[in-house]
Design a protein around this motif. Structure first.
Motif, PDB file in Angstrom:
ATOM      1  N   ARG A 280       0.812  -1.220   0.000  1.00  0.00           N
ATOM      2  CA  ARG A 280       0.000   0.000   0.000  1.00  0.00           C
ATOM      3  C   ARG A 280       0.845   1.270   0.000  1.00  0.00           C
ATOM      4  N   ARG A 281       1.976   1.276   0.724  1.00  0.00           N
ATOM      5  CA  ARG A 281       2.776   2.499   0.757  1.00  0.00           C
ATOM      6  C   ARG A 281       3.608   2.575  -0.523  1.00  0.00           C
ATOM      7  N   SER A 282       2.925   2.916  -1.596  1.00  0.00           N
ATOM      8  CA  SER A 282       3.575   2.927  -2.904  1.00  0.00           C
ATOM      9  C   SER A 282       3.105   4.097  -3.753  1.00  0.00           C
ATOM     10  N   HIS A 283       2.732   5.177  -3.090  1.00  0.00           N
ATOM     11  CA  HIS A 283       2.386   6.403  -3.812  1.00  0.00           C
ATOM     12  C   HIS A 283       3.667   7.234  -3.858  1.00  0.00           C
ATOM     13  N   GLU A 284       4.526   6.957  -4.850  1.00  0.00           N
ATOM     14  CA  GLU A 284       5.867   7.535  -4.883  1.00  0.00           C
ATOM     15  C   GLU A 284       5.873   8.968  -5.403  1.00  0.00           C
ATOM     16  N   TYR A 285       6.671   9.795  -4.707  1.00  0.00           N
ATOM     17  CA  TYR A 285       6.901  11.179  -5.152  1.00  0.00           C
ATOM     18  C   TYR A 285       8.308  11.605  -4.750  1.00  0.00           C
ATOM     19  N   PHE A 286       8.710  12.773  -5.206  1.00  0.00           N
ATOM     20  CA  PHE A 286       9.959  13.446  -4.810  1.00  0.00           C
ATOM     21  C   PHE A 286      11.227  12.649  -5.133  1.00  0.00           C
ATOM     22  N   PRO A 287      11.335  11.966  -6.274  1.00  0.00           N
ATOM     23  CA  PRO A 287      12.550  11.189  -6.528  1.00  0.00           C
ATOM     24  C   PRO A 287      13.771  12.079  -6.717  1.00  0.00           C
ATOM     25  N   ARG A 288      14.912  11.592  -6.216  1.00  0.00           N
ATOM     26  CA  ARG A 288      16.162  12.328  -6.367  1.00  0.00           C
ATOM     27  C   ARG A 288      17.317  11.334  -6.465  1.00  0.00           C
ATOM     28  N   LEU A 289      18.036  11.369  -7.582  1.00  0.00           N
ATOM     29  CA  LEU A 289      19.197  10.511  -7.761  1.00  0.00           C
ATOM     30  C   LEU A 289      20.399  11.100  -7.031  1.00  0.00           C
TER      31      LEU A 289
END
Length: 400
Positions: A280-289
């Motif tokens: 459920r905790r898979s609403h991904e945002y704010f990615p940063r490499l």
């Protein structure tokens, strides 16, 4: 019907009142045994820092910092304004961030530059300085001598020595009236801008500054480059998730600023799927490499969508490893968002100052836990305070 309308109105008023006051401060939560094992395995593996915006100590949001391995979290700013979207300077000496002009301003109002300024703060939490007025979405250029930022539908650069601003893209001339240019990220070679379009348009893509041409990437948001411009990555509104609006992180090969792989009617190629947590905790945002392109940090929530209100938790993952090896590095029911990661040795003075702040915070928490008797709840607070104090003392110790 009237009863439903009444209940709906009450709910709307409650949410409005809630939002007007800021985000939930939240409380610390304990990792599961499996999560703790992953945290322990990460300790000492990475040298550097992660900065992010959090409501855990201030409902308006402060900038916090932790070691790159997820240890020793501590406050970097503390103000009566909203501090968010931190970006570490290439040399690791300071952090660039957005600050509201006064009190609570929601992230949705990033489209109104008159509500925001860009500030910097030393990596040790000292020397807060206003850098640009009426601006948002500030990022560093690779040499650290200039920044890129937006004002609604326009993107500018600023030379930090002279403070000279240069307009590099007028969205209303390039696209259409009413367009908003969010999170403009200039390619390392300075030839292209990766942008999220909002307002009168809704897509992501790349603007060629010399050819004055647009290449659409797709829907979603938060499009950015890797360290050498050979990759583009962004959030896509598909994938796993515990919300009505699931999301995942995609990445693409970039050649001359153009996205090579295509996302279309026949779906998403497997090789462009970068991260999509199971569960459920898979609403991904704010990615940063990470600067070397080998690690990814991001936030994920299991409910809600608002970036600055809901319980997003931060994760770190070594790219190429199984998705199950992603390590959750924040454990607080407040809001955690917009992480940035920097690799390198944090200057000794900065480590000492921030650790000293953590010692003071832990000491205050210890005193508060003892005051009024030691109940079970107070004892839990005391144990957590001692843990924070231990981490702070470790940070103060000279490296061998």
């Amino acid at each position: 019907m009237k009863k439903f309308a009444f209940i709906s109105a009450i709910g709307f008023l409650a949410v409005s009142a809630f939002a007007a006051q800021g985000a939930p401060v939240g409380a610390s939560v304990d990792p599961t045994p499996e999560e703790q094992k992953a945290l322990d395995a990460l300790k000492g593996k990475l040298e550097g820092a992660i900065v992010w915006s959090t409501s855990r100590a201030n409902s308006l949001h402060d900038i916090w910092i932790m070691n790159a391995d997820g240890t020793n979290a501590r406050a970097l700013t503390k103000s009566n304004n909203v501090d968010w979207f931190p970006r570490v300077a290439p040399d690791g000496s300071k952090v660039l961030f957005n600050r509201s002009k006064g009190g609570w301003v929601p992230e949705n109002d990033a489209n109104y530059p008159e509500k925001w300024d860009l500030w910097t703060v030393g990596i040790d939490g000292s020397n807060e300085t206003k850098l640009v007025e009426n601006a948002t979405w500030g990022t560093w250029r690779p040499d650290g001598k200039s920044i890129v930022f937006s004002r609604a539908g326009k993107v500018f650069t600023m030379d930090l020595a002279s403070k000279k601003e240069t307009l590099v893209l007028d969205g209303e001339k390039a696209f259409k009236a009413g367009v908003i240019l969010q999170e403009p990220n200039m390619s390392p070679d300075g030839k292209h801008l990766a942008i999220t379009l909002r307002g009168s348009m809704r897509e992501t893509g790349v603007w060629d500054l010399a050819k004055k041409s647009w290449t659409k990437s797709g829907d979603g948001c938060q499009i950015d480059w890797n360290f050498d411009g050979s990759k583009l990555y962004r959030v896509n509104p598909t994938g796993n998730g515990g919300t009505a609006a699931p999301s995942e992180i995609l990445w693409f090969t970039a050649k001359d600023g153009k996205q090579v792989e295509k996302v279309g009617f026949f779906g998403i190629p497997k090789n462009v799927k970068l991260m999509d947590l199971p569960g459920r905790r898979s609403h991904e945002y704010f990615p940063r490499l990470s600067p070397d392109g080998k690690w990814l940090v991001w936030g994920a929530t299991d409910k809600g969508h608002d970036h600055d209100l809901f319980d997003y938790e931060l994760y770190i993952w070594k790219i190429g490893e199984p998705v199950e090896t992603a390590t959750r590095i924040t454990y607080n029911s407040g809001n955690d968002r917009w992480p940035d990661i920097w690799f390198g040795k944090v200057p000794a003075a900065a480590a000492s100052t921030t650790a000293a702040k953590a010692v003071e915070t832990a000491a205050n928490a210890t005193a508060a836990a003892i005051a009024g008797g030691v109940s079970d709840a107070k004892m839990d607070e005391l144990i957590k305070a001692i843990d924070r104090l231990t981490e702070a003392v470790k940070a103060l110790a000279p490296s061998k």
